[in-house]
Design a protein around this motif. Sequence first.
Motif, PDB file in Angstrom:
ATOM      1  N   THR A 165       0.825  -1.202   0.000  1.00 28.30           N
ATOM      2  CA  THR A 165       0.000   0.000   0.000  1.00 28.30           C
ATOM      3  C   THR A 165       0.860   1.252   0.000  1.00 28.30           C
ATOM      4  O   THR A 165       2.079   1.183   0.221  1.00 28.30           O
ATOM      5  CB  THR A 165      -1.006  -0.004   1.172  1.00 28.30           C
ATOM      6  N   TYR A 166       0.195   2.369  -0.234  1.00 29.67           N
ATOM      7  CA  TYR A 166       0.917   3.631  -0.404  1.00 29.67           C
ATOM      8  C   TYR A 166       0.217   4.722   0.374  1.00 29.67           C
ATOM      9  O   TYR A 166      -1.006   4.706   0.528  1.00 29.67           O
ATOM     10  CB  TYR A 166       0.941   3.993  -1.901  1.00 29.67           C
ATOM     11  N   CYS A 167       0.987   5.689   0.829  1.00 33.60           N
ATOM     12  CA  CYS A 167       0.451   6.800   1.612  1.00 33.60           C
ATOM     13  C   CYS A 167      -0.286   6.221   2.811  1.00 33.60           C
ATOM     14  O   CYS A 167       0.109   5.193   3.362  1.00 33.60           O
ATOM     15  CB  CYS A 167      -0.442   7.684   0.747  1.00 33.60           C
ATOM     16  N   ASN A 168      -1.362   6.841   3.226  1.00 37.59           N
ATOM     17  CA  ASN A 168      -2.177   6.268   4.295  1.00 37.59           C
ATOM     18  C   ASN A 168      -3.631   6.340   3.897  1.00 37.59           C
ATOM     19  O   ASN A 168      -4.190   7.432   3.738  1.00 37.59           O
ATOM     20  CB  ASN A 168      -1.972   7.008   5.626  1.00 37.59           C
ATOM     21  N   ALA A 169      -4.216   5.190   3.694  1.00 31.78           N
ATOM     22  CA  ALA A 169      -5.644   5.088   3.390  1.00 31.78           C
ATOM     23  C   ALA A 169      -6.264   4.147   4.410  1.00 31.78           C
ATOM     24  O   ALA A 169      -7.007   3.229   4.086  1.00 31.78           O
ATOM     25  CB  ALA A 169      -5.855   4.603   1.961  1.00 31.78           C
ATOM     26  N   VAL A 196       1.029  -6.509   5.370  1.00 35.70           N
ATOM     27  CA  VAL A 196       1.099  -5.245   4.619  1.00 35.70           C
ATOM     28  C   VAL A 196       2.540  -4.813   4.420  1.00 35.70           C
ATOM     29  O   VAL A 196       3.343  -4.832   5.363  1.00 35.70           O
ATOM     30  CB  VAL A 196       0.327  -4.120   5.368  1.00 35.70           C
ATOM     31  N   ILE A 197       2.836  -4.421   3.187  1.00 38.22           N
ATOM     32  CA  ILE A 197       4.098  -3.739   2.900  1.00 38.22           C
ATOM     33  C   ILE A 197       3.723  -2.278   2.682  1.00 38.22           C
ATOM     34  O   ILE A 197       2.881  -1.957   1.823  1.00 38.22           O
ATOM     35  CB  ILE A 197       4.781  -4.319   1.644  1.00 38.22           C
ATOM     36  N   ALA A 198       4.285  -1.392   3.487  1.00 34.82           N
ATOM     37  CA  ALA A 198       3.926   0.033   3.413  1.00 34.82           C
ATOM     38  C   ALA A 198       5.083   0.822   2.823  1.00 34.82           C
ATOM     39  O   ALA A 198       6.217   0.719   3.304  1.00 34.82           O
ATOM     40  CB  ALA A 198       3.606   0.556   4.813  1.00 34.82           C
ATOM     41  N   CYS A 199       4.795   1.592   1.775  1.00 29.67           N
ATOM     42  CA  CYS A 199       5.829   2.462   1.202  1.00 29.67           C
ATOM     43  C   CYS A 199       5.921   3.731   2.052  1.00 29.67           C
ATOM     44  O   CYS A 199       4.894   4.260   2.514  1.00 29.67           O
ATOM     45  CB  CYS A 199       5.477   2.843  -0.230  1.00 29.67           C
ATOM     46  N   GLU A 200       7.122   4.260   2.186  1.00 29.96           N
ATOM     47  CA  GLU A 200       7.340   5.462   3.011  1.00 29.96           C
ATOM     48  C   GLU A 200       6.461   6.644   2.613  1.00 29.96           C
ATOM     49  O   GLU A 200       5.949   7.367   3.431  1.00 29.96           O
ATOM     50  CB  GLU A 200       8.784   5.938   2.812  1.00 29.96           C
ATOM     51  N   THR A 201       6.384   6.855   1.293  1.00 26.92           N
ATOM     52  CA  THR A 201       5.581   7.950   0.721  1.00 26.92           C
ATOM     53  C   THR A 201       6.230   9.320   0.921  1.00 26.92           C
ATOM     54  O   THR A 201       5.797  10.142   1.727  1.00 26.92           O
ATOM     55  CB  THR A 201       4.123   7.949   1.249  1.00 26.92           C
ATOM     56  N   LEU A 204       6.101  13.501   2.376  1.00 31.20           N
ATOM     57  CA  LEU A 204       5.579  13.757   3.724  1.00 31.20           C
ATOM     58  C   LEU A 204       5.458  12.502   4.588  1.00 31.20           C
ATOM     59  O   LEU A 204       4.985  12.560   5.706  1.00 31.20           O
ATOM     60  CB  LEU A 204       4.239  14.510   3.646  1.00 31.20           C
ATOM     61  N   PHE A 205       5.880  11.373   4.033  1.00 34.98           N
ATOM     62  CA  PHE A 205       6.041  10.148   4.824  1.00 34.98           C
ATOM     63  C   PHE A 205       4.755   9.655   5.506  1.00 34.98           C
ATOM     64  O   PHE A 205       4.804   9.087   6.596  1.00 34.98           O
ATOM     65  CB  PHE A 205       7.151  10.334   5.877  1.00 34.98           C
ATOM     66  N   GLN A 206       3.619   9.837   4.811  1.00 36.61           N
ATOM     67  CA  GLN A 206       2.376   9.336   5.432  1.00 36.61           C
ATOM     68  C   GLN A 206       2.436   7.818   5.634  1.00 36.61           C
ATOM     69  O   GLN A 206       1.817   7.290   6.551  1.00 36.61           O
ATOM     70  CB  GLN A 206       1.166   9.681   4.547  1.00 36.61           C
ATOM     71  N   GLY A 207       3.146   7.124   4.731  1.00 44.29           N
ATOM     72  CA  GLY A 207       3.252   5.667   4.868  1.00 44.29           C
ATOM     73  C   GLY A 207       4.090   5.288   6.082  1.00 44.29           C
ATOM     74  O   GLY A 207       3.683   4.472   6.913  1.00 44.29           O
ATOM     75  N   ALA A 208       5.255   5.927   6.192  1.00 41.23           N
ATOM     76  CA  ALA A 208       6.172   5.595   7.290  1.00 41.23           C
ATOM     77  C   ALA A 208       5.609   6.053   8.632  1.00 41.23           C
ATOM     78  O   ALA A 208       5.671   5.332   9.632  1.00 41.23           O
ATOM     79  CB  ALA A 208       7.525   6.263   7.046  1.00 41.23           C
ATOM     80  N   ASP A 221       0.857  -7.453  10.772  1.00 42.38           N
ATOM     81  CA  ASP A 221       2.232  -7.712  10.316  1.00 42.38           C
ATOM     82  C   ASP A 221       2.568  -6.708   9.200  1.00 42.38           C
ATOM     83  O   ASP A 221       2.001  -6.772   8.108  1.00 42.38           O
ATOM     84  CB  ASP A 221       2.293  -9.164   9.805  1.00 42.38           C
ATOM     85  N   THR A 222       3.478  -5.794   9.486  1.00 41.77           N
ATOM     86  CA  THR A 222       3.740  -4.670   8.571  1.00 41.77           C
ATOM     87  C   THR A 222       5.232  -4.538   8.301  1.00 41.77           C
ATOM     88  O   THR A 222       6.036  -4.610   9.232  1.00 41.77           O
ATOM     89  CB  THR A 222       3.261  -3.351   9.222  1.00 41.77           C
ATOM     90  N   THR A 223       5.570  -4.326   7.046  1.00 43.86           N
ATOM     91  CA  THR A 223       6.970  -4.093   6.680  1.00 43.86           C
ATOM     92  C   THR A 223       7.067  -2.762   5.954  1.00 43.86           C
ATOM     93  O   THR A 223       6.347  -2.526   4.980  1.00 43.86           O
ATOM     94  CB  THR A 223       7.482  -5.214   5.744  1.00 43.86           C
ATOM     95  N   LEU A 224       7.958  -1.920   6.422  1.00 47.52           N
ATOM     96  CA  LEU A 224       8.144  -0.594   5.808  1.00 47.52           C
ATOM     97  C   LEU A 224       9.250  -0.676   4.760  1.00 47.52           C
ATOM     98  O   LEU A 224      10.304  -1.256   5.006  1.00 47.52           O
ATOM     99  CB  LEU A 224       8.531   0.412   6.900  1.00 47.52           C
ATOM    100  N   ILE A 225       8.968  -0.079   3.588  1.00 49.71           N
ATOM    101  CA  ILE A 225      10.036   0.015   2.569  1.00 49.71           C
ATOM    102  C   ILE A 225      10.135   1.461   2.090  1.00 49.71           C
ATOM    103  O   ILE A 225       9.169   2.226   2.183  1.00 49.71           O
ATOM    104  CB  ILE A 225       9.778  -0.921   1.344  1.00 49.71           C
ATOM    105  N   CYS A 226      11.315   1.818   1.576  1.00 50.76           N
ATOM    106  CA  CYS A 226      11.442   3.117   0.914  1.00 50.76           C
ATOM    107  C   CYS A 226      10.719   3.011  -0.427  1.00 50.76           C
ATOM    108  O   CYS A 226      10.615   1.927  -1.010  1.00 50.76           O
ATOM    109  CB  CYS A 226      12.908   3.458   0.669  1.00 50.76           C
TER     110      CYS A 226
END
Length: 352
Positions: A165-169, A196-201, A204-208, A221-226
Amino acid sequence: MNRDFFGYDSVEITPDGTAVKILDQTELPNRENFIYLSKLDEIIEAIVSLRVRGAPAIGIAGSFGLTVILKGLHLRDSGRYLIEFERISAQLIDARPTAVNLLNNIKRLKVRLHYELSNCDCSVSHLERVMLEEAIRVKEDDISANLKMAEYGLSLLKPGSTILTYCNAGHLAVSRYGTALAPVYLAKSRGEDIKVIACETRPLFQGARITTFELNKCGIDTTLICDNMAASVLSKGFADAVITGCDRVASNGDTANKIGTLSLSVLAGFYKIPHYVIGPSTTIDPLCESGDEIVIEQRAQDEVTTRWFSSRIAPEGVKVYNPAFDVTPAELISAIITEKGIYRYPYNFKEI
Ligand code: MRU
């Protein structure tokens, strides 16, 4: 899904209707700080600076804000109430031009206002009461839309899937539960796990800052990626679907969402992974024929060069391009999910 699964909503109105209470999302993930807004400039500032953000949450904060500001004017004349309604609405809608939910919500409040004015010789206190009632319904309808979208979204995922996913929804971008993340929460409530794999976004880093915060809080279970790792992650088959939210969907299905969504959609197509867009029908703009007509918000340069860093990351004077959103062409989107169903290309949202 349990009503209190998260512990609080990011947007509320105080019981006396005199302030909008929001979680200040600029302070996440370090501090859960709630602030109270009652003046027009405070509400506009909160929307522009992303203290409250995510198209549905902006729509709800703006609707509550409109009723709060009008109440605070202590008007005596219902004709004046209508004039002030128009003036304040126009300024709120301008605060963030791409997300369309606030415009759609305000149109709904306006229909109700005109109905009341044409059916009775109303007092201002009557108008204040019905506007508050309608704004509360806007939020309730968003909650029930999210629950329906959660079911539709989950029906497209195999048990044990991983989504990117991307940003924050998620919960914090809406009234409750989220759009793109709602199926994940629904699965969790049923004892299933969607990872979930979350992109930093960037920038403004809404994902991170926000997506990982809310998913962690709910034990997902969440993994953050650039952001620049997405191609590699998708090429390795680490995700079964890309799921994003939306800020404005044109009647042909072209979809504006956080800048960077387009890259993910292209990648998903290349690696034959579905890209699902999930958003309530208040995010659809039936009057907008295609993505070419969607106004893209441009934001300040310092968001790219300075914000979130202790010192500049680019030299003074460098040129910066900072659009807040991009448009994904309809043909790249595998399905658009609203509370009314699952739609496939070619899309036609003229009648929704
Ligand atoms: O600039 P933001 O943080 O408001 O952008 C938010 C997004 O792009 C979301 O994906 C969109 O609003 C949908 S939120 C359910």
